[in-house]
Design a protein around this motif. Structure first.
Motif, PDB file in Angstrom:
ATOM      1  N   PHE A 136       2.592  -1.674   4.004  1.00  0.00           N
ATOM      2  CA  PHE A 136       1.954  -0.376   4.277  1.00  0.00           C
ATOM      3  C   PHE A 136       2.579   0.261   5.515  1.00  0.00           C
ATOM      4  N   SER A 156       3.258   5.021   0.894  1.00  0.00           N
ATOM      5  CA  SER A 156       2.280   4.126   0.248  1.00  0.00           C
ATOM      6  C   SER A 156       1.113   4.906  -0.342  1.00  0.00           C
ATOM      7  N   THR A 203      -5.138  -4.317   7.510  1.00  0.00           N
ATOM      8  CA  THR A 203      -4.628  -3.527   6.383  1.00  0.00           C
ATOM      9  C   THR A 203      -5.549  -2.344   6.091  1.00  0.00           C
ATOM     10  N   ALA A 228      -4.556   1.532   6.422  1.00  0.00           N
ATOM     11  CA  ALA A 228      -4.729   2.445   5.286  1.00  0.00           C
ATOM     12  C   ALA A 228      -5.497   3.695   5.725  1.00  0.00           C
TER      13      ALA A 228
END
Length: 972
Positions: free
Chosen positions: A583, A590, A624, A628
């Motif tokens: 990512f 992404s 993560t 994101a």
């Protein structure tokens, strides 16, 4: 709580219930014991129960464990707690009086727990509060009862092993000297007496096991006592110890050989410890040990040649090889290894056999892949044969590069030829060949970059092209998994030396191995990808950037997420870390995958929250998710609402179920989401539903929650002060401030909270509480002053001045005590202002002090005008001199062990870092602000400023004149 039969029976009953498999029986008993342990005599009662031979052994063992845990939780005195000392002084003294004798006469199952308890007490009390302990222990050496002696030695080992790794200090030296004065000679006498007993009892197997067990412990204590420096006593008696060590390495006692292939027996433990001891002497006390070096090299060499390949010998072989590595490093012992025949023998009979992939390695590879990976790439193989043989190869190849290359070159050809003949049968040969090249070629590197220096004799790109890439190109990713993993590891280890083109060529093959059935193979594929994605080019840009990854993004992310569905990898930390790094490398590339990734990540979070057991996996999962959020919201800030919709139900579940491990992460992510919303309207209702829960006192008792909770609370204050005021929650927030400020560990968080209140909370609503706040600040200042606290209070007072003006500060402080402001200037600001080191905080100080000097009439009138020039001088020094790094007496505090139960530690999420907050953005330069302020003062009070400035030092005047010239102002 009296020590009587009735209470003993009650205690035994509750301990019996804690062993029940039925949680309805077990938990109430555990809770009751926990609530009882604060009562006086509880621990003494436990010791009495443990000592009763007629009580069932399972209850006595449960009692000994309860006692050890009680000591672990309560023995440390916690100054930050409301009840700093949870054990009455009489109980402390009684425990120390009883415990050693009780431990030594107890059966082994109890002795181990009580020995651990003695070590915990000793860690805090020995030697100053428990000086008699060492004499009490040494006295028992004379009993002749080896069950007692072994108990003493086990305790001594537990107590002294911290000498192996503690930093040097005066206190440590004094403690070790005290121990050596009392223990060194008795330990040496015990060694000689025990060595004699090995001959007396040479036909008694059971006696020999106990005697040799004692020698293992004697050798362990010897190692600890010699770890910091070579004590004079041991130097004077080196011949005695070395003679015994040599005898223990060379003598064979057939009756102590075990038939077990895996678990080491007493003889293996003893020889392993002897090798560790002589290895330490060879490394640290080279000169004094020199006369014994060749004798031991021969003994160790002969021992290695005749030691089998069974797992039980692994620690022994590892320590023996490490000893040879230490000797081989020393240039003045090169002659021992220079003989080509000796070198060839070492390579053939010691190195090659110990580099081989054994049956036990294969079992570990298949049955315990996590343990295999931990040993192979995480560096926990420090005590394995392979690692030790590899270290010996590195050492020898550095000193005898050409000779070793010649010897190993031949073996390499043989191994590779053998593999080529029949890969399916001879795959071990290829694995050994790759490991051999890795060992020989490596010259230096880091965990972050892999190997960064290699032998010029090994053509790494060529070896990679001929022998590594063909393995990765094989169509069947499940074929020869051990060789696959060795090839993947080769790419991972030498990534810094293979070059961008080779890595780009390998990339599709690494991705292709993600679905491999072997946990080791797909973990290594993920780990290789993750580490390659961290690499930077000479300009600091990612070596493998989004332009390289975008074409394979679908395969990469699809493959990684699919790997988490493979058996044994549902919580694979290497895979989750690779997803996180992918990512980061892809950034906005992404985005197309987020619609699939986010529900999957949320599903994983929901699953692991039921039973958090993999801390690293969980950390990378939250990293993560944070990443994101940042990637998506950077492109489209309004998307934060979609994240909240998906994540809030999971977060609420975590908070409602009190999942300790995840709470610090949830608070960080809530802060991140809330901070993204800053400036885009009011805080949504779901956050406010959560707000009262954040103020609940039990949450703040867990150390891991404090930092993320303060951040979250500050985010609420910045965006919703008016609503907090309406909800009448200020007192609850100030209660948290009071708790923070009273703690040496968390006082900086209290100042953070207070500054945010001052910056964003309605001033009139805060005004009523301000005098009480200041009183609390001064109370802590007078009770326990630390550098951190003094810096915090200076920055806060200066921010208060910058925000509300100097007169308000003077008035408030003088309300607490007449003329107290002068004491603050004289004893806090002037001497300690230079300790503030953070740039933004130094700016706050510059603005605050400038306002006090130039906008506060009280500073220009008696009695405070006497401090004006000194305060200005201190401010100029803040600008001109480096920060003052000196410390205060109160800084020497040690964080106590957490007082109760499990504590989730705080781990900062890198991708959810708080933004640095500039509380005075309108001021960019503290020097300019001072110059401008002085110029304004000079206009309003003509002639006064030059007169005031004359009292400062010449260097300070020059610096001040420089600021005025630089910014075009006059103060004359």
């Amino acid at each position: 709580m009296e020590v009587n039969n009735e209470n003993l029976q009650l205690l035994a009953g509750y301990l019996q219930q804690t062993l029940s498999p039925d949680p309805n029986v077990r938990r109430p008993a555990e809770k009751l014991l926990e609530s009882t342990e604060t009562q006086r005599n509880y621990a003494v009662l436990l010791l009495n129960l443990i000592d009763k031979a007629e009580v069932d052994m399972t209850i006595r063992v449960a009692g000994s464990i309860a006692f050890k845990n009680y000591i672990k939780r309560n023995w440390a005195i916690n100054e930050d707690s409301d009840t700093p000392d949870k054990i009455h002084i009489d109980d402390r003294n009684t425990i120390k009086t009883l415990i050693v004798t009780l431990m030594l006469r107890s059966p082994p199952a109890l002795q181990k727990q009580l020995s651990d308890a003695v070590s915990i007490i000793g860690k805090h009390d020995f030697p100053k509060k428990w000086p008699q302990l060492i004499d009490e222990m040494v006295e028992k050496f004379g009993t002749g009862d080896f069950n007692v002696i072994n108990g003493v030695l086990q305790t001594a080992h537990s107590l002294f092993k911290r000498y192996r790794y503690e930093f040097k200090s005066q206190n440590l030296w004094e403690e070790i000297k005290l121990v050596l004065d009392r223990m060194a000679k008795p330990l040496t006498d015990l060694l000689l007496a025990t060595m004699q007993l090995t001959k007396v009892h040479e036909n008694n197997v059971e006696a020999l096991k106990v005697i040799y067990g004692s020698l293992v412990l004697v050798c362990k204590v010897f190692f600890s006592l010699n770890s910091q420096d070579l004590p004079e006593f041991f130097e004077d008696n080196m011949a005695t110890w070395m003679k015994s060590f040599h005898e223990l390495l060379t003598i064979d006692i057939p009756c102590l050989h075990t038939g077990d292939e895996e678990d080491a027996g007493v003889l293996e433990h003893l020889r392993s410890q002897v090798c560790e001891n002589i290895g330490m002497y060879a490394q640290k006390y080279d000169e004094e040990f020199a006369p014994y070096m060749e004798t031991f090299v021969t003994a160790v060499w002969e021992l290695l040649v005749k030691t089998g390949m069974q797992t039980k010998y692994d620690a022994l072989v590892s320590n023996a090889l490490q000893f040879l590595s230490v000797v081989a490093e020393r240039s003045h012992y090169r002659k021992i290894f220079e003989n080509p025949e000796i070198l060839a023998n070492i390579c053939e009979k010691v190195v090659i056999p110990n580099l081989d992939f054994r049956q036990s390695d294969e079992e570990l590879f298949e049955d315990s892949p996590e343990e295999y990976i931990r040993r192979d790439i995480e560096g926990s193989d420090i005590d394995t044969r392979r690692r030790a043989a590899c270290d010996l190869v590195k050492t020898l190849s550095q000193n005898f590069e050409a000779k070793i290359f010649g010897i190993f070159g031949q073996y390499l050809e043989i191994l590779l030829g053998k593999y080529k003949e029949n890969p399916a049968v001879n795959w071990r040969a290829k694995d050994t060949a790759i490991y051999l090249v890795t060992s020989f070629a490596s010259r230096g590197g880091t965990q972050k970059h892999g190997i960064t220096q290699a032998s010029e004799l090994v053509q790494l790109p060529q070896f990679c092209a001929q022998h590594i890439m063909p393995e990765l190109e094989r169509p069947n990713v499940n074929e020869l998994p051990v060789v696959k993993s060795a090839a993947l590891k080769f790419v991972m280890v030498f990534r810094s030396l293979l070059g961008q083109q080779t890595l780009l060529a390998a990339l599709p093959h690494l991705i292709r191995h993600l679905p491999a059935e072997s946990v080791v193979v797909h973990s290594y594929a993920a780990c290789s990808l993750e580490r390659i994605f961290t690499m930077k080019d000479p300009n600091g840009a990612l070596l493998i950037g989004p332009q390289h990854l975008a074409p394979v993004a679908n395969d990469l992310l699809g493959g990684l997420f699919a790997t988490l569905s493979l058996p044994g990898s549902a919580e694979n930390e290497y895979v989750m870390k690779a997803i996180m790094r992918s990512f980061y490398s892809l950034q906005e590339h992404s985005m197309p995958f987020m619609a699939v990734a986010l529900p999957r990540l949320t599903e994983i979070l929901t699953m692991v929250a039921k039973n958090p057991s993999r801390p690293h996996f969980n950390h990378y999962l939250f990293e993560t998710l944070s990443l994101a959020v940042k990637i998506v919201c950077k492109t489209e800030a309004s998307a934060v609402a979609s994240f909240e919709e998906v994540l809030f139900p999971v977060f609420q579940g975590i908070l409602q179920q009190d999942i300790l491990e995840f709470m610090p992460y949830v608070f960080q992510m809530l802060s991140l989401l809330l901070e993204i919303r800053e400036g885009s309207g009011p805080i949504p209702e779901p956050y406010w539903a959560l707000f009262p829960c954040l103020l609940a006192p039990p949450l703040w008792d867990r150390s891991g929650n404090v930092t993320p909770l303060i951040r979250l609370l500050c985010a609420f204050i910045r965006q919703g002060s008016a609503q907090i005021a309406t909800m009448d929650k200020l007192n609850a927030i100030l209660g948290i401030f009071q708790k923070m400020i009273a703690s040496k560990a968390n006082d900086h968080e209290g100042f953070n909270l207070l500054q945010n209140l001052l910056a964003y909370y309605p001033t009139n609503a805060l005004e009523a509480s301000m005098r009480q706040i200041f009183a609390l600040l001064f109370q802590r200042l007078s009770l326990s002053k630390t550098t951190k606290y003094v810096k915090g209070i200076i920055v806060f007072f200066c921010y208060y001045t910058a925000k509300l003006g100097g007169p308000s500060l003077v008035e408030l402080i003088d309300q607490i005590q007449a003329n107290m402001f002068g004491m603050v200037v004289d004893r806090v600001f002037i001497p300690d202002m230079a300790k503030v080191s953070n740039e933004l905080e130094r700016k706050i100080v510059a603005v605050g002090i400038s306002k006090l000097l130039c906008e506060c009439p009280a500073m220009l009138s008696p009695p405070y005008n006497q401090y004006w020039s000194r305060l200005l001088q201190a401010l100029v020094e803040l600008f001109e001199l480096p920060p003052d790094k000196s410390t205060m007496e109160g800084d020497n505090f040690v964080e106590p062990d957490e007082s109760t139960g499990y504590q989730a530690a705080f781990s900062q999420l890198s991708y959810a870092q708080p933004k640095t907050q500039d509380l005075i953005p309108e001021v960019t330069d503290g020097r300019k602000f001072l110059a401008d302020s002085l110029a304004k003062l000079a206009q309003t009070r003509p002639g006064e400023v030059p007169q005031l400035v004359t009292a400062i030092g010449d260097n300070h005047k020059q610096a001040l004149q420089k600021y005025c010239d630089q910014y075009g102002v006059r103060i004359a």
